[in-house]
Design an enzyme around this catalytic site. Structure first.
Site, mmCIF file in Angstrom:
data_model
loop_
_atom_site.group_PDB
_atom_site.id
_atom_site.type_symbol
_atom_site.label_atom_id
_atom_site.label_comp_id
_atom_site.label_asym_id
_atom_site.label_seq_id
_atom_site.Cartn_x
_atom_site.Cartn_y
_atom_site.Cartn_z
ATOM 1 C CB VAL A 140 -1.003 0.058 1.214
ATOM 2 C CG1 VAL A 140 -2.039 -1.288 1.092
ATOM 3 C CG2 VAL A 140 -0.027 0.193 2.518
ATOM 4 C CG LEU B 17 5.971 -0.388 -9.899
ATOM 5 C CD1 LEU B 17 4.382 -0.551 -10.287
ATOM 6 C CD2 LEU B 17 6.583 0.878 -10.594
ATOM 7 C CE LYS B 18 4.972 0.781 0.547
ATOM 8 N NZ LYS B 18 4.325 2.139 0.809
ATOM 9 C CB VAL B 19 11.293 -0.269 -2.923
ATOM 10 C CG1 VAL B 19 10.808 -1.689 -1.866
ATOM 11 C CG2 VAL B 19 11.453 -0.743 -4.149
ATOM 12 C CB THR C 3 5.908 4.945 -4.180
ATOM 13 O OG1 THR C 3 5.712 3.939 -3.016
ATOM 14 C CG2 THR C 3 5.485 4.557 -5.482
#
Length: 313
Positions: free
Chosen positions: A117, A166-168, A170
């Site tokens: 998330v 993609l989370k890291v 962001t």
């Protein structure tokens, strides 16, 4: 559908709360018995252990502080994975680890989804956070109804592992924004500018960001408690740097940001709140980056609505 949730900390406690609030048959587990008791009091069932959860539930969600913690939990659950079982990894984790563990789940006949998330604990609390999901399309369609209870905007990112990558990214960008806005506000304070005016000037300009519009308020109020600690920041930006190193991509800002955060940990504690990084500049200058009228905590005032899938452009 019976859903298990493992990891009831800052983020997991809020995501599992959204499932409960929306009537999901929820079983929970955490090493902290008080967290479990609170969810049971709110209507969840005590899941007893990771192994019991995988045996009892159709879906088991993990939201844990590190790849090592996820691996330890999965070691208990894997013997009980079979056809029809779904594992949803909502932790911020390592690309290689999610692929390794996900492959073991898939080989046992189950479905694996990495679905971290983004958007802050205050939005996790209201079901308005954003969610990335990496898996095949049939798997995504199976878990989308659950994801739209926990998040407002859901993006199918591609194969297993893509969401974690993609989370890291962001979280790296958020950390760069945090450090840069700390420098900007300190320079403005040194230049004699009013801090409330400075906040508004940034917020209405090309210099704004999600981090400024949220975390700058906590810096200015003096709260500096965003429910996210420097050790978690270090984990996430370290994973981003690892992605670059593995692909021989030379970065300049990333190593500097890692060193700044390391210095913050040495000064204020390994698990100090990430917004306290402003205090490095306050200590160096003698300036206080404070203003009246800003909140002590972030509250999401956006009405809760059922989430939806967002299409990539």
């Amino acid at each position: 559908m019976k859903v298990g949730f493992i990891g009831l900390g800052n983020v997991g406690g809020k995501l599992s709360g959204s499932l409960l609030r929306n009537g999901v048959d929820l079983y929970v587990h955490d090493l902290n018995a008080d967290f479990v008791a609170a969810k049971v009091a709110a209507g969840a069932k005590d899941g007893a252990s990771p192994a019991d959860l995988m045996q009892t539930c159709d879906v088991v969600i993990t939201c844990l502080p590190s790849p090592a913690a996820s691996a330890a939990v999965m070691a208990e659950m894997l013997p009980h994975v079979g056809p029809g079982k779904i594992w949803m990894e909502m932790s911020t984790t390592d690309e290689a680890e999610i692929k390794r563990l996900g492959a073991a789940v898939i080989n046992a006949g189950g479905t694996a989804v990495d679905c971290p998330v983004s958007g802050g604990c205050h939005r996790a609390d209201t079901g308005n956070i954003s969610i990335f999901a990496g898996c095949d399309r049939p798997g995504f369609d199976r878990v989308l109804p659950l994801l739209t209870l926990m998040g407002r905007r859901v993006l199918h990112t591609g194969d297993l592992g893509t969401a974690s990558v993609l989370k890291v990214m962001t979280n790296y960008l958020a950390t760069v924004n945090l450090v840069s806005v700390c420098e900007a506000m300190t320079v403005m304070k040194g230049a004699g500018m009013d801090m409330a005016t400075t906040y508004q000037a940034i917020a209405m300009s090309s210099g704004t960001s999600f981090v400024h519009e949220t975390e700058s308020q906590l810096i200015l109020s003096g709260s500096r408690d965003v429910n996210f600690t420097m050790d978690l920041i270090q984990k996430d930006i370290g994973l981003f740097q690892k992605l670059a190193d593995q692909r021989s991509i030379p970065l300049e800002l990333s190593p500097l940001i890692i060193e700044i955060m390391k210095d913050g940990q040495q000064r204020y504690g390994e698990r100090a709140q990430s917004d306290r990084i402003i205090e490095r500049l306050e200590d160096a200058t003698g300036l206080k980056i404070l203003a009246d009228g800003f909140p002590q905590e972030l509250i999401d005032d956006e009405p809760e609505e059922r989430g939806y899938e967002v299409a990539a452009r």
